[in-house]
Scaffold this active site. Sequence first.
Site, PDB file in Angstrom:
ATOM      1  N   GLY A   1      -0.217  -6.739  -2.379  1.00  0.00           N
ATOM      2  CA  GLY A   1      -1.528  -6.902  -3.021  1.00  0.00           C
ATOM      3  C   GLY A   1      -1.446  -6.664  -4.511  1.00  0.00           C
ATOM      4  CG  ASN A   2      -4.021  -8.269  -7.008  1.00  0.00           C
ATOM      5  OD1 ASN A   2      -5.109  -7.758  -7.239  1.00  0.00           O
ATOM      6  ND2 ASN A   2      -3.900  -9.454  -6.412  1.00  0.00           N
TER       7      ASN A   2
END
Length: 433
Positions: free
Chosen positions: A228-229
């Site tokens: 993810g980020n």
Amino acid sequence: MVERGSSHAWTVRLCDVTDSNSARNIVLGVAGGIAAYKACHLVRNFKEHGDNVRVVPTESALNFVGAATFEALSGNPVSTSVFDAVESVQHVAVGQEADAVVIAPATADVIARLAAGRADDLLTATVLVATCPIIVAPAMHTEMWNNPATQDNVKTLRRRGITVMEPAHGRLTGKDTGAGRLPEPEQIADIVRTELAGFHINHSWSGLKVVISAGGTQEELDPVRYLGNRSSGRQGFALAEVAAHKGADVTIVAGNTTKLPVPSGATLRHIVSARDLETVMREESRDADIVIMAAAVADYRPANVADSKIKKGKMDDALAALQMVENPDVLKALVAARQKGDVPQKCVIVGFAAETGDADSSALEYAEEKFARKGCDLLMANEVGRGMIFSQENSEGWILQRYEKPLRVEQGSKHVVAAQILGVVEKMIELGN
Ligand code: CTP
């Protein structure tokens, strides 16, 4: 330190770091509704940002929260009548000295009195005097909000340049649920600060559909892990909030975000991966007038997702064998869909660019290349990294448009940045793109 000249003069000045030129005088009008207690949080919020607050309740508001509470929280005297402190002519002075007047909650009755131009108490007199931004946050039962009398009054206020926020949907007093809840205090404060920064939120987008992606995508690695980020979704939600108060029909397509209140009246659809995002964005954009890709989309995903949790002992092997495949570029896909006629021709498509500069090019140069590559109509470029932008309260950067020089967006809250982006979009729509 609180100085009091006469017992009723509005002379509070805070003598610490908050005593800067940026401290503004905010009048907080409170009408008599169950949501009056939320006005206390609003006072706190403004004070914590270093502003001076003068609470002006209606008589009936004091049935819900006592004057002592508002005086203690604001550090300023509280009165309701134009006949209090007549020696300081406060029915004129309070409005004249205000940088913003906020009414939260605003009942159907107060809205009607404002629309009629009444001045039968200190609050309505103050509004008649004020030439600063005036923001009204309604709270009432759905039937009262939907009543043509209230709707006509709201239209009248908006026509006069008063910002009437959309009420939130949700649980009301009693057992009913619907439109009419007071937006959360921080949501009101964000709108007030946007207006204080000089960006008026006009109600000119009713009938327009705005679709906004927000937050980060997650790409599954195994049943418990994902790639993810750090996107918080704040910028997308701020855009949605401003668009909703401009009267648009707003859909947020949200990936992973920090916990954020849903903007009043907006519809929320959740997605997980970039591929989900593409499916939902294509679907929602079919009848959209404005599409904004504020989501941070993973460019790659694991080619294979493990059926069961990868054990620690086997992680090295799994990572060594990990293959990544490219995700769809949703923004480009939407631009192509518009060319094909699957998204309306008139739809304005907005992209974002999160850039860092390096030895070869500046962040702005990279953003300009990206703008040319993506084919969207407007690109908001942010310089990221070193704790900038991601998850932060503030943002800054440049707005890129074809045939125009980059428009510098100075550092400001994500709502202030949102108002500037939507202001440029509004001009593009007026000019027929
Ligand atoms: N975007 C998208 N689909 C992707 C990647 C990005 O729709 N697979 C959109 C983002 O929502 C944003 C814009 O494209 O509006 C730019 O995103 P950014 O991550 O800055 O750019 P990338 O295209 O991923 O390019 P790079 O990573 O090389 O900077």
